[in-house]
Design a protein around this motif. Structure first.
Motif, PDB file in Angstrom:
ATOM      1  N   LEU A 122     -11.078   1.854  -4.253  1.00 32.10           N
ATOM      2  CA  LEU A 122     -10.201   1.649  -3.087  1.00 32.10           C
ATOM      3  C   LEU A 122      -8.745   1.851  -3.475  1.00 32.10           C
ATOM      4  O   LEU A 122      -7.964   2.438  -2.726  1.00 32.10           O
ATOM      5  CB  LEU A 122     -10.402   0.239  -2.507  1.00 32.10           C
ATOM      6  N   ASP A 123      -8.367   1.374  -4.656  1.00 33.37           N
ATOM      7  CA  ASP A 123      -6.984   1.562  -5.114  1.00 33.37           C
ATOM      8  C   ASP A 123      -6.680   3.027  -5.367  1.00 33.37           C
ATOM      9  O   ASP A 123      -5.627   3.525  -4.996  1.00 33.37           O
ATOM     10  CB  ASP A 123      -6.717   0.738  -6.378  1.00 33.37           C
ATOM     11  N   ARG A 124      -7.641   3.741  -5.981  1.00 30.35           N
ATOM     12  CA  ARG A 124      -7.414   5.170  -6.260  1.00 30.35           C
ATOM     13  C   ARG A 124      -7.249   5.959  -4.959  1.00 30.35           C
ATOM     14  O   ARG A 124      -6.477   6.895  -4.891  1.00 30.35           O
ATOM     15  CB  ARG A 124      -8.578   5.758  -7.070  1.00 30.35           C
ATOM     16  N   LEU A 125      -8.023   5.568  -3.927  1.00 31.46           N
ATOM     17  CA  LEU A 125      -7.938   6.266  -2.640  1.00 31.46           C
ATOM     18  C   LEU A 125      -6.720   5.807  -1.834  1.00 31.46           C
ATOM     19  O   LEU A 125      -6.343   6.462  -0.865  1.00 31.46           O
ATOM     20  CB  LEU A 125      -9.213   6.027  -1.814  1.00 31.46           C
ATOM     21  N   GLY A 126      -6.148   4.669  -2.223  1.00 32.09           N
ATOM     22  CA  GLY A 126      -4.982   4.132  -1.498  1.00 32.09           C
ATOM     23  C   GLY A 126      -5.342   3.604  -0.121  1.00 32.09           C
ATOM     24  O   GLY A 126      -4.548   3.691   0.822  1.00 32.09           O
ATOM     25  N   ILE A 127      -6.559   3.025   0.041  1.00 29.47           N
ATOM     26  CA  ILE A 127      -7.003   2.595   1.380  1.00 29.47           C
ATOM     27  C   ILE A 127      -7.336   1.101   1.451  1.00 29.47           C
ATOM     28  O   ILE A 127      -7.896   0.648   2.442  1.00 29.47           O
ATOM     29  CB  ILE A 127      -8.235   3.415   1.856  1.00 29.47           C
ATOM     30  N   ARG A 128      -6.999   0.348   0.412  1.00 31.00           N
ATOM     31  CA  ARG A 128      -7.392  -1.055   0.403  1.00 31.00           C
ATOM     32  C   ARG A 128      -6.827  -1.815   1.618  1.00 31.00           C
ATOM     33  O   ARG A 128      -7.468  -2.706   2.172  1.00 31.00           O
ATOM     34  CB  ARG A 128      -6.922  -1.722  -0.888  1.00 31.00           C
TER      35      ARG A 128
END
Ligand code: B16
Ligand code: MG
Length: 218
Positions: A122-128
């Motif tokens: 989620l952090d890598r995708l920036g969608i948390r």
């Protein structure tokens, strides 16, 4: 009333399948254990240790619990290395638009994933920040098809199971959602599942926000 949607992560919002396959394949090759793409399909939605047990069905010898822990850790190191390349462009078609449309309509959103790497992904995708709750493999003992991860997600959302819809790509995940007493949208491999309430090849083809609004008008 449907008040929340719980998204599985791998195979629903992001395609990490290939990374899982390459990491398991590298580990299996090093051990001389046969492992094919067909075998890999059986690992979808299943926890890391259960995945290893499935792979070891084709091994020529027994492995001790310590050896199994070390193999799972080795696979995970390979996997974490591979998902280092993920970014917002790795999201599956329709995923981001669906989550945003639901939130704009006042529907709460959560993650319900077997993966212990879910927070990292989620952090890598920036969608948390698009999710009100995250339930993942770190917080549960029994993985899908047990309902635990979805029941936890609903609890974290402050909703009852009947108020939640699950989006899943794995048969094990559809079974988990049904035993949690939730409605399910099956996508990807699970879009053939006979007991899913709604089916679509991907989130792009589903218009989930419209379906939820329609259900809530009934
Ligand atoms: P990890 P999901 C699942 O995620 C994957 O589909 C499955 O292939 C994997 O073995 C499992 O997570 C555990 O992943 O090794 O990262 O803890 O589909 O439930 O989001
Ligand atoms: Mg999945």
């Amino acid at each position: 009333m449907i008040r929340g949607v719980i998204f599985d992560l791998d195979g629903v919002l992001v395609s990490t399948d290939e990374c899982h396959f390459r990491a398991w394949k590298r580990m299996a090759d090093e051990e001389g254990i046969p492992f094919s793409r067909e075998d890999n399909a059986r690992l979808r939605g299943v926890s890391r240790m259960q995945s290893l047990d499935i792979i070891l069905e084709r091994a020529e010898r027994e492995y001790s619990p310590d050896e199994k822990d070390a193999m799972a850790a080795r696979k995970n190191a390979y996997y974490v290395d591979l998902i280092g390349e993920l970014d917002a462009s790795s999201m599956l078609p329709g995923a981001l638009d669906t989550v945003r449309a639901l939130r704009d309509a006042g529907i709460r959103t959560a993650i319900g994933s077997s993966s212990r790497n879910a927070p990292l992904i989620l952090d890598r995708l920036g969608i948390r920040n698009l999710f009100d709750a995250v339930a993942d493999g770190n917080q549960i003992r029994r993985s899908k098809p047990a309902p635990d991860v979805f029941l936890l997600a609903a609890e974290l959302l402050g909703l009852s199971p009947e108020e939640c819809v699950v989006v899943e790509d794995a048969d094990a995940g559809v079974e988990a959602a049904l035993s949690a007493g939730m409605r399910v949208l099956g996508v990807g491999e699970a879009h053939h599942h006979p007991r899913a309430h709604l089916r679509a090849e991907s989130l792009q083809d589903a218009n989930l926000a419209a379906w939820v609004a329609e259900e809530n008008r009934r």
